[in-house]
Write a protein that holds these residues in place. Sequence first.
Motif, PDB file in Angstrom:
ATOM      1  N   ASP A  27      18.700  32.395 118.722  1.00 33.39           N
ATOM      2  CA  ASP A  27      20.164  33.133 118.679  1.00 33.39           C
ATOM      3  C   ASP A  27      19.915  34.413 118.689  1.00 33.39           C
ATOM      4  N   ALA A  29      22.269  36.771 118.968  1.00 34.61           N
ATOM      5  CA  ALA A  29      23.066  37.385 118.119  1.00 34.61           C
ATOM      6  C   ALA A  29      22.949  37.467 116.791  1.00 34.61           C
ATOM      7  N   TRP A 226      28.520  28.782 108.045  1.00 35.36           N
ATOM      8  CA  TRP A 226      28.495  29.236 109.509  1.00 35.36           C
ATOM      9  C   TRP A 226      27.440  28.390 110.164  1.00 35.36           C
ATOM     10  N   ARG A 233      36.025  30.396 114.807  1.00 35.92           N
ATOM     11  CA  ARG A 233      36.743  31.530 115.194  1.00 35.92           C
ATOM     12  C   ARG A 233      37.908  31.807 114.226  1.00 35.92           C
ATOM     13  N   ARG A 293      30.008  37.320 117.706  1.00 40.67           N
ATOM     14  CA  ARG A 293      29.023  36.860 117.975  1.00 40.67           C
ATOM     15  C   ARG A 293      28.532  36.574 119.480  1.00 40.67           C
ATOM     16  N   ASP A 294      29.434  36.209 120.421  1.00 37.81           N
ATOM     17  CA  ASP A 294      29.395  35.501 121.573  1.00 37.81           C
ATOM     18  C   ASP A 294      29.185  37.136 122.554  1.00 37.81           C
ATOM     19  N   ARG A 295      29.760  38.036 122.109  1.00 37.01           N
ATOM     20  CA  ARG A 295      29.644  39.148 123.000  1.00 37.01           C
ATOM     21  C   ARG A 295      28.311  39.959 122.580  1.00 37.01           C
ATOM     22  N   ALA A 297      25.667  38.383 121.857  1.00 32.82           N
ATOM     23  CA  ALA A 297      24.735  37.607 122.530  1.00 32.82           C
ATOM     24  C   ALA A 297      24.614  37.985 124.061  1.00 32.82           C
ATOM     25  N   ARG A 298      25.623  38.285 124.596  1.00 30.14           N
ATOM     26  CA  ARG A 298      25.540  38.673 125.953  1.00 30.14           C
ATOM     27  C   ARG A 298      25.021  39.929 126.178  1.00 30.14           C
TER      28      ARG A 298
END
Length: 407
Positions: A27, A29, A226, A233, A293-295, A297-298
């Motif tokens: 993970d 992020a 979490w 979200r 988190r997703d941003r 990670a990218r």
Amino acid sequence: MSAPGTILTRAREAAGRIDAKTPAHRDRAVDGLRALALLAVPTGHWLLGGFTLDDVGALHNASPLSAFGGLAPASWVLQMLGIFFLVGGYASALSFRRRTGSAGAWLKGRTSRLGRPVLGVTAVWALAAPVLYAAGVPEATLRTGAKLVIQPLWFVGVYLLVTALTPYCVRAAHRLGGWAAAPLLASVAVVDFLRYGPFADSVPGWVALVNILPGWLFAYQLGVDWGEGRIGRRGGWLLLAGGGALFAALLVVFHYPASMVGVPGKTRTNSHPPSLLVLALASAQSGAAILLRDRLARLLARPLLWAPVVVVNLCAMTILCWHQTAMLAAAVPGSFAGGLAGLTTAPDSVGWIVARLAWMPVFAALLVGIARYARRFEQPWTRATAVRRTVAGLLAAGFAVFALGLA
């Protein structure tokens, strides 16, 4: 001297190797958030901690916050322990779920990993202090240094305590979902009302200590929630908006101190023990972390951005335990040269702030140099005999006694 293009090529190659060795399930992020919170610790201590020189050239702690109250908002950004406990709870929940042995064995492994670096830095300082004193370093300087070195280590004790509660946090997450941290928030609110409310004069001072466990367990429990999939979200938006609103209300309506760290001369502090303002900030930070988190990670899918995150995480305890030593490695020799702007002069002017910013890369370079040798304390002590472990423990205990002013 290597050309800039060659350096960049080598950096890309090294980053590519690190990226290739990273498991697909890692993970990124969460690791990125941990690295950010870790780097905030030395940045905050180096920026908001200063020194003064007395008549005999000894160093004493001082803070620019005493002269510049307007710097308090910087502590809102640099105080990222909420994020650290959040990702700690998240990682612990996943690790606890994957364990193959007993809960006791799982906790023993995590305790050893955290305890070795602490034992290492305190034992080394116990050996170094007499040598420095014999070399002419004033005792007052050594006591100042000892306090700075041991100051961040309280965190390790608290972190071990909340880690030991992981099984109970997991159960709470399953029973209460994303609301499992709400009772901790309520507990801190009650204690704050007792110590700051209309009955404050009749409340004993020790009542504030009740906030230590729920205050730091709050973000850790959010992390467990979490990790167990109990916060998504929608929960992230609730934490961000609710924490931000509570933070503003505590500052504007209830007049909490604006600084998230202690200010010399002030009787009221937010962090020791944590006040409700700390939990409000942790809530807002946690919500933002969950939403981003997703941003993140990218972004960290790029090898050049991911490689530094890996390095910081591999040296996590070394950074925590030795960053104050890095600053002292510049300040103690500097004290013999007299007043050096931003280093040994009083932190009471804009010029000091500018000069301190210029010193920050020096502290960072010194920390990198120290880490090359101190990093070994994070490795398993496979060659350490029982006698050596005992001696290290005694040295560490002696240094703690000295640092706490008990000897």
